[in-house]
Design an enzyme around this catalytic site. Structure first.
Site, mmCIF file in Angstrom:
data_model
loop_
_atom_site.group_PDB
_atom_site.id
_atom_site.type_symbol
_atom_site.label_atom_id
_atom_site.label_comp_id
_atom_site.label_asym_id
_atom_site.label_seq_id
_atom_site.Cartn_x
_atom_site.Cartn_y
_atom_site.Cartn_z
ATOM 1 N N ASP A 1 28.620 70.769 21.970
ATOM 2 C CA ASP A 1 28.550 71.657 21.150
ATOM 3 C C ASP A 1 29.911 72.780 21.276
ATOM 4 O O ASP A 1 30.082 72.562 19.713
ATOM 5 C CB ASP A 1 27.673 72.362 21.745
ATOM 6 N N TYR B 1 22.601 69.587 30.730
ATOM 7 C CA TYR B 1 21.234 69.760 31.232
ATOM 8 C C TYR B 1 20.320 68.912 31.911
ATOM 9 O O TYR B 1 19.581 68.686 32.194
ATOM 10 C CB TYR B 1 20.643 70.069 29.370
#
Length: 175
Positions: A33, A124
């Site tokens: 990201d 994550y």
């Protein structure tokens, strides 16, 4: 099947769209990201802010599309993968939805090539083999119905590349 496997940097891939493993805020973060926002420049963040003002971000499993700014791709599809907890919180279905909704957005925008990172496998903590199995299953099923889209799995690290290579070819990679 039009599936390609690459080991490299997704921000350098020339395709219609690269997929960003975004967070729900759409305001950038770490990992892929952060790399996409940094390489693409402020135009991506500007588009993300417009989306936030219209719909308040992006929910886990959903996807939105923006300009690609300075990237060689034409668009960025931002999708939010789930944070792995214990495998009993719907994580597998949410990850499948992230891939599925990204592909549907590509089709809606008449895109013919899409590059995916390894969604949710970094901070994550989604188990890498399970995540690869879900990604490949989703893409394979989608391409049976929509064979005009080329999908590139872009693995930044060797571990993910070898997992995908083994799952896609059935050949065990020597370590």
């Amino acid at each position: 099947m039009n599936i390609n496997l690459l080991n490299g940097d997704i921000t350098k891939i020339e395709v219609d769209a690269i997929v960003n493993a975004a967070n729900t805020s759409l305001l950038g973060g770490g990992g892929v990201d952060g790399a996409i926002h940094k390489a693409g420049g402020p135009e991506i963040l500007e588009d993300c802010r417009k989306i936030r003002s219209q719909q308040g971000g992006c929910k886990v499993g959903e996807a939105v599309i923006t300009t690609a700014g300075k990237l060689p791709a034409r668009f960025v599809i931002h999708t939010v993968g789930p944070v792995w907890q214990d495998g009993r919180q719907g994580e597998e279905e949410l990850l499948y939805n992230a891939y599925q909704n990204s592909l549907l957005l590509a089709r809606e925008n008449n895109l013919t090539s899409v590059a995916f990172p390894n969604i949710s496998t970094g901070i994550y903590r989604f188990p890498k083999v399970k995540a690869a199995e879900i990604a490949i299953k989703c893409v394979t099923l989608f391409l049976r119905e929509h064979p005009s889209i080329a999908v590139h799995f872009v693995c930044y690290d060797t571990e993910n590349y070898e997992i995908y290579e083994e799952l896609l070819t059935g050949k065990k990679t020597p370590h």
